[in-house]
Design a protein around this motif. Sequence first.
Motif, mmCIF file in Angstrom:
data_model
loop_
_atom_site.group_PDB
_atom_site.id
_atom_site.type_symbol
_atom_site.label_atom_id
_atom_site.label_comp_id
_atom_site.label_asym_id
_atom_site.label_seq_id
_atom_site.Cartn_x
_atom_site.Cartn_y
_atom_site.Cartn_z
ATOM 1 N N ALA A 13 127.975 100.706 26.094
ATOM 2 C CA ALA A 13 127.569 102.027 26.563
ATOM 3 C C ALA A 13 127.948 103.127 25.572
ATOM 4 N N VAL A 14 129.030 102.903 24.805
ATOM 5 C CA VAL A 14 129.503 103.945 23.875
ATOM 6 C C VAL A 14 129.467 103.498 22.421
ATOM 7 N N GLY A 15 129.323 102.205 22.186
ATOM 8 C CA GLY A 15 129.345 101.673 20.833
ATOM 9 C C GLY A 15 130.727 101.165 20.456
ATOM 10 N N ILE A 16 130.764 100.209 19.549
ATOM 11 C CA ILE A 16 132.012 99.532 19.210
ATOM 12 C C ILE A 16 133.060 100.485 18.642
ATOM 13 N N ALA A 17 132.657 101.418 17.780
ATOM 14 C CA ALA A 17 133.636 102.314 17.148
ATOM 15 C C ALA A 17 134.286 103.235 18.177
ATOM 16 N N SER A 18 133.480 103.837 19.036
ATOM 17 C CA SER A 18 134.026 104.730 20.063
ATOM 18 C C SER A 18 134.871 103.960 21.057
ATOM 19 N N PHE A 19 134.435 102.762 21.409
ATOM 20 C CA PHE A 19 135.182 101.953 22.373
ATOM 21 C C PHE A 19 136.573 101.622 21.846
ATOM 22 N N VAL A 20 136.653 101.214 20.603
ATOM 23 C CA VAL A 20 137.952 100.878 20.008
ATOM 24 C C VAL A 20 138.846 102.109 19.952
ATOM 25 N N LYS A 21 138.282 103.262 19.607
ATOM 26 C CA LYS A 21 139.070 104.492 19.557
ATOM 27 C C LYS A 21 139.631 104.832 20.936
ATOM 28 N N ILE A 22 138.817 104.662 21.978
ATOM 29 C CA ILE A 22 139.267 104.955 23.342
ATOM 30 C C ILE A 22 140.373 103.998 23.762
ATOM 31 N N VAL A 23 140.230 102.719 23.410
ATOM 32 C CA VAL A 23 141.288 101.745 23.705
ATOM 33 C C VAL A 23 142.605 102.191 23.073
ATOM 34 N N LYS A 24 142.542 102.703 21.852
ATOM 35 C CA LYS A 24 143.756 103.136 21.153
ATOM 36 C C LYS A 24 144.313 104.443 21.716
ATOM 37 N N ASP A 25 143.436 105.327 22.194
ATOM 38 C CA ASP A 25 143.855 106.676 22.584
ATOM 39 C C ASP A 25 144.280 106.809 24.048
ATOM 40 N N CYS A 26 143.944 105.842 24.888
ATOM 41 C CA CYS A 26 144.136 106.027 26.338
ATOM 42 C C CYS A 26 145.562 105.786 26.805
ATOM 43 N N GLN A 27 146.417 105.307 25.919
ATOM 44 C CA GLN A 27 147.827 105.051 26.235
ATOM 45 C C GLN A 27 147.992 104.070 27.400
ATOM 46 N N LEU A 28 147.083 103.100 27.460
ATOM 47 C CA LEU A 28 147.130 102.004 28.450
ATOM 48 C C LEU A 28 147.037 102.502 29.892
ATOM 49 N N ASP A 29 146.491 103.672 30.087
ATOM 50 C CA ASP A 29 146.292 104.223 31.425
ATOM 51 C C ASP A 29 144.881 103.850 31.895
ATOM 52 N N PRO A 30 144.745 103.012 32.929
ATOM 53 C CA PRO A 30 143.412 102.528 33.327
ATOM 54 C C PRO A 30 142.443 103.637 33.729
ATOM 55 N N ILE A 31 142.909 104.624 34.499
ATOM 56 C CA ILE A 31 142.006 105.684 34.929
ATOM 57 C C ILE A 31 141.614 106.562 33.745
ATOM 58 N N TYR A 32 142.577 106.934 32.910
ATOM 59 C CA TYR A 32 142.272 107.765 31.746
ATOM 60 C C TYR A 32 141.313 107.038 30.808
ATOM 61 N N PHE A 33 141.499 105.739 30.623
ATOM 62 C CA PHE A 33 140.592 104.917 29.825
ATOM 63 C C PHE A 33 139.158 105.060 30.327
ATOM 64 N N CYS A 34 138.973 104.956 31.637
ATOM 65 C CA CYS A 34 137.620 105.017 32.206
ATOM 66 C C CYS A 34 137.070 106.438 32.204
ATOM 67 N N GLU A 35 137.941 107.424 32.267
ATOM 68 C CA GLU A 35 137.484 108.804 32.127
ATOM 69 C C GLU A 35 137.006 109.072 30.698
ATOM 70 N N LEU A 36 137.736 108.549 29.718
ATOM 71 C CA LEU A 36 137.313 108.721 28.332
ATOM 72 C C LEU A 36 135.983 108.027 28.063
ATOM 73 N N LEU A 37 135.712 106.947 28.783
ATOM 74 C CA LEU A 37 134.432 106.258 28.672
ATOM 75 C C LEU A 37 133.330 106.980 29.440
ATOM 76 N N ASP A 38 133.703 108.016 30.181
ATOM 77 C CA ASP A 38 132.755 108.825 30.939
ATOM 78 C C ASP A 38 132.107 108.048 32.079
ATOM 79 N N VAL A 39 132.845 107.106 32.662
ATOM 80 C CA VAL A 39 132.331 106.389 33.830
ATOM 81 C C VAL A 39 133.077 106.764 35.106
ATOM 82 N N CYS A 40 134.199 107.474 34.974
ATOM 83 C CA CYS A 40 134.920 107.995 36.135
ATOM 84 C C CYS A 40 134.913 109.516 36.074
ATOM 85 N N PRO A 41 134.630 110.179 37.203
ATOM 86 C CA PRO A 41 134.485 111.641 37.189
ATOM 87 C C PRO A 41 135.803 112.362 36.946
ATOM 88 N N VAL A 42 135.720 113.433 36.179
ATOM 89 C CA VAL A 42 136.841 114.327 35.923
ATOM 90 C C VAL A 42 136.486 115.686 36.514
#
Length: 227
Positions: free
Chosen positions: A80-109
């Motif tokens: 949905a976001v591409g491999i480069a963006s996905f890897v960056k989000i994995v690194k940036d989310c600090q292992l927080d499941p909800i924040y990870f999904c918010e960064l992927l834009d699949v959970c509402p903020v």
Amino acid sequence: MVGAKVLFLFSILSLCFAEIKLVSIEAVDMCSPCVIFADSSLQQLYNYVMDNTIPGSCSQLCGIFGQNLTAQVCNYLCNAVGIASFVKIVKDCQLDPIYFCELLDVCPVVAGGSANITNTYVVPSSATQYSTFNVQVLFQILKETGTGQVSLILTAPNKSVSKQSYLNEGFKPGTYSAKFQVVTDGMYPAGVYNGVLEVCTGICGATLPNSAILSTGNIKFTVTPKP
């Protein structure tokens, strides 16, 4: 077809109970499946991208999970976001499941959410070991919230702490309730149990963006020795 299968299988596991605002990828709500995936698999994914050369495709990256439903969800989110963006989000989310999904834009903020716990109940207030205690929290949403949790954090007489939580995809203003059950057995020592109920955006207790405890309440019950 993959999206339909993911939605069907994960709907069984979903703990959402609020009136929710849905965010979709190709008309499939992926917030709850994403959080469930991240809760169980994000650590493994993070370890891989930090320790290895990043593959050139989502299918190669998600292949670390084999050929199962976890891999399918990983592929769905990654593509949905591409491999480069996905890897960056994995690194940036600090292992927080909800924040990870918010960064992927699949959970509402939703910024500026507001809530107020109005009442808490526990029935019975005292019972022997091997009893079930029913906990209920009533709360008002004053301003719309984004993805978050309603949680019960329970402290036992021996100071051990346990947590139950429900994921929600955001509440609109109104009155809501949530129920928890504490089923005691021989592992629950006799004594007084103190519980804290929390309505939160993000994971309760997290300090990442979009995370906050909006309201808290307390309960107390007593477990007596089984005769």
